[in-house]
Write a protein that holds these residues in place. Structure first.
Motif, PDB file in Angstrom:
ATOM      1  N   GLU A 195       0.840  -1.207   0.000  1.00 45.79           N
ATOM      2  CA  GLU A 195       0.000   0.000   0.000  1.00 45.79           C
ATOM      3  C   GLU A 195       0.870   1.250   0.000  1.00 45.79           C
ATOM      4  O   GLU A 195       0.593   2.216  -0.728  1.00 45.79           O
ATOM      5  N   ASP A 196       1.921   1.257   0.812  1.00 48.54           N
ATOM      6  CA  ASP A 196       2.835   2.394   0.835  1.00 48.54           C
ATOM      7  C   ASP A 196       3.515   2.582  -0.518  1.00 48.54           C
ATOM      8  O   ASP A 196       3.687   3.706  -1.002  1.00 48.54           O
ATOM      9  N   TYR A 197       3.911   1.458  -1.109  1.00 51.55           N
ATOM     10  CA  TYR A 197       4.588   1.534  -2.408  1.00 51.55           C
ATOM     11  C   TYR A 197       3.644   2.084  -3.475  1.00 51.55           C
ATOM     12  O   TYR A 197       4.038   2.901  -4.314  1.00 51.55           O
ATOM     13  N   GLY A 200       3.424   5.674  -3.664  1.00 53.41           N
ATOM     14  CA  GLY A 200       4.608   6.373  -4.159  1.00 53.41           C
ATOM     15  C   GLY A 200       5.752   6.466  -3.174  1.00 53.41           C
ATOM     16  O   GLY A 200       6.757   7.154  -3.450  1.00 53.41           O
ATOM     17  N   LYS A 201       5.655   5.808  -2.028  1.00 52.57           N
ATOM     18  CA  LYS A 201       6.742   5.854  -1.056  1.00 52.57           C
ATOM     19  C   LYS A 201       7.903   4.971  -1.519  1.00 52.57           C
ATOM     20  O   LYS A 201       7.687   3.915  -2.117  1.00 52.57           O
ATOM     21  N   ASN A 202       9.116   5.418  -1.213  1.00 48.59           N
ATOM     22  CA  ASN A 202      10.298   4.628  -1.569  1.00 48.59           C
ATOM     23  C   ASN A 202      10.599   3.647  -0.432  1.00 48.59           C
ATOM     24  O   ASN A 202      10.032   3.751   0.665  1.00 48.59           O
ATOM     25  N   ARG A 208      10.739   3.145   7.433  1.00 45.39           N
ATOM     26  CA  ARG A 208      10.440   3.964   8.613  1.00 45.39           C
ATOM     27  C   ARG A 208       9.024   3.699   9.126  1.00 45.39           C
ATOM     28  O   ARG A 208       8.789   3.629  10.336  1.00 45.39           O
ATOM     29  N   HIS A 209       8.090   3.517   8.188  1.00 42.47           N
ATOM     30  CA  HIS A 209       6.709   3.230   8.567  1.00 42.47           C
ATOM     31  C   HIS A 209       6.623   1.884   9.296  1.00 42.47           C
ATOM     32  O   HIS A 209       5.913   1.746  10.302  1.00 42.47           O
ATOM     33  N   LEU A 210       7.354   0.896   8.805  1.00 44.65           N
ATOM     34  CA  LEU A 210       7.363  -0.426   9.436  1.00 44.65           C
ATOM     35  C   LEU A 210       7.915  -0.355  10.854  1.00 44.65           C
ATOM     36  O   LEU A 210       7.376  -0.983  11.776  1.00 44.65           O
ATOM     37  N   ARG A 211       8.972   0.415  11.024  1.00 43.31           N
ATOM     38  CA  ARG A 211       9.575   0.531  12.354  1.00 43.31           C
ATOM     39  C   ARG A 211       8.658   1.281  13.316  1.00 43.31           C
ATOM     40  O   ARG A 211       8.615   0.989  14.511  1.00 43.31           O
ATOM     41  N   THR A 225      15.144  -4.305   7.150  1.00 44.78           N
ATOM     42  CA  THR A 225      16.206  -3.475   6.590  1.00 44.78           C
ATOM     43  C   THR A 225      15.764  -2.981   5.222  1.00 44.78           C
ATOM     44  O   THR A 225      14.766  -3.467   4.669  1.00 44.78           O
ATOM     45  N   TRP A 226      16.511  -2.037   4.691  1.00 41.10           N
ATOM     46  CA  TRP A 226      16.184  -1.514   3.359  1.00 41.10           C
ATOM     47  C   TRP A 226      16.162  -2.642   2.333  1.00 41.10           C
ATOM     48  O   TRP A 226      15.243  -2.735   1.514  1.00 41.10           O
ATOM     49  N   SER A 227      17.149  -3.526   2.388  1.00 41.75           N
ATOM     50  CA  SER A 227      17.236  -4.611   1.400  1.00 41.75           C
ATOM     51  C   SER A 227      16.120  -5.635   1.582  1.00 41.75           C
ATOM     52  O   SER A 227      15.609  -6.183   0.592  1.00 41.75           O
ATOM     53  N   SER A 228      15.721  -5.894   2.839  1.00 40.33           N
ATOM     54  CA  SER A 228      14.650  -6.874   3.057  1.00 40.33           C
ATOM     55  C   SER A 228      13.310  -6.344   2.562  1.00 40.33           C
ATOM     56  O   SER A 228      12.491  -7.104   2.042  1.00 40.33           O
ATOM     57  N   VAL A 229      13.084  -5.049   2.706  1.00 37.63           N
ATOM     58  CA  VAL A 229      11.862  -4.442   2.162  1.00 37.63           C
ATOM     59  C   VAL A 229      11.856  -4.545   0.645  1.00 37.63           C
ATOM     60  O   VAL A 229      10.852  -4.935   0.025  1.00 37.63           O
TER      61      VAL A 229
END
Length: 267
Positions: A195-197, A200-202, A208-211, A225-229
């Motif tokens: 939904e975030d993607y 238009g969210k990167n 940050r939203h997940l955390r 992590t960035w790579s896991s997302v």
């Protein structure tokens, strides 16, 4: 004057052991433990022998020595002459790769280190052992190749029949129930990501939203992590497809150009 002859104690042969099973299935765990315990007892009860190292790779395939830390440590210790003899249950336990078998046995022989393969009754320093070893090692490699081909065939056959499984790694947010992917308690995490993607969210913003929501990775209490997302957003399974055979041994392939890729729906 009485002269007493002092008996010099003969140097004991330093003996190492290499043990391996290819999977950690319960029945093979017993086989692995049996190998280890058997050789420990054998060395302890053989006059003139002393244990010089126990090297093991439980649950690791024998086709690539580089992926077997126990085996590679044994070869490094061999370079330091820490033992003179290696005991191994069989050639297939030592290696299922013919070229590797020959390479490492010859490396050990160059240092005057012998390998005893109990099942085949081969002592690598014996005259004529090279010929016998070559034949049996080739057989072990062929058995491994046939097994691999059979597994590949079964995967393709199941795919062509529309039978699909999540696999041992599972999927974040889903369980496999009666052959179907069923959302579980973590499904909200996947939904939030997409939904975030879609908004238009990167990946950084999604992270940050997940955390903020205290989301946790599958089977772990660690943060994403960035790579896991990114890996989840790029996983074709979440749009209802399953892409099999993405890579081949020792080679990375382009899914778009590989005719062997099998694609079928998950839902």
């Amino acid at each position: 004057m009485i002269i007493e002859r002092i008996k010099r104690r003969a140097a004991r042969k330093r003996v190492a052991v290499y043990a391996r099973v290819s999977t950690l299935k319960e029945e093979q765990e017993e086989s692995y433990e049996t190998q280890v315990n058997y050789y420990k007892e054998l060395i302890a009860n053989t006059e003139g022998w002393i244990m010089a190292g126990m090297y093991a790779d439980p649950g690791i395939s024998g086709t690539n020595a580089g992926k077997r830390p126990g085996f590679m440590q044994m070869m490094r210790d061999a370079e330091e002459n820490r033992f003179e003899l290696i005991l191994c249950k069989s050639i297939s336990r030592f290696s299922r790769n013919f070229r590797e078998s020959q390479l490492y046995v010859h490396q050990l022989k160059s240092r005057n280190i012998e390998v005893w393969f109990e099942k085949e009754g081969i002592h690598s320093l014996d005259a004529g052992a090279d010929l016998i070893f070559s034949i049996l090692a080739a057989v072990a490699q062929e058995e491994s190749r046939v097994l691999s081909e059979n597994l590949k065939w079964s995967y393709r056959r199941l795919a062509s029949m529309g039978i699909r499984h999540v696999g041992s790694n599972h999927m974040l947010g889903y369980d496999e129930i009666d052959g179907k992917l069923t959302p579980n308690a973590a499904a909200w995490i996947v939904k939030l990501m997409f939904e975030d993607y879609a908004e238009g969210k990167n990946p950084g913003e999604i992270l940050r939203h997940l955390r903020e929501r205290n989301a946790r990775r599958m089977r772990s209490d660690r943060d994403f992590t960035w790579s896991s997302v990114l890996s989840i957003l790029q996983n074709e399974a979440y749009v209802g497809d399953r892409l099999l055979q993405k890579t081949r041994p020792g080679k990375t392939v382009n899914a778009a150009n590989d005719s062997d890729m099998l694609r079928h729906g998950l839902y």
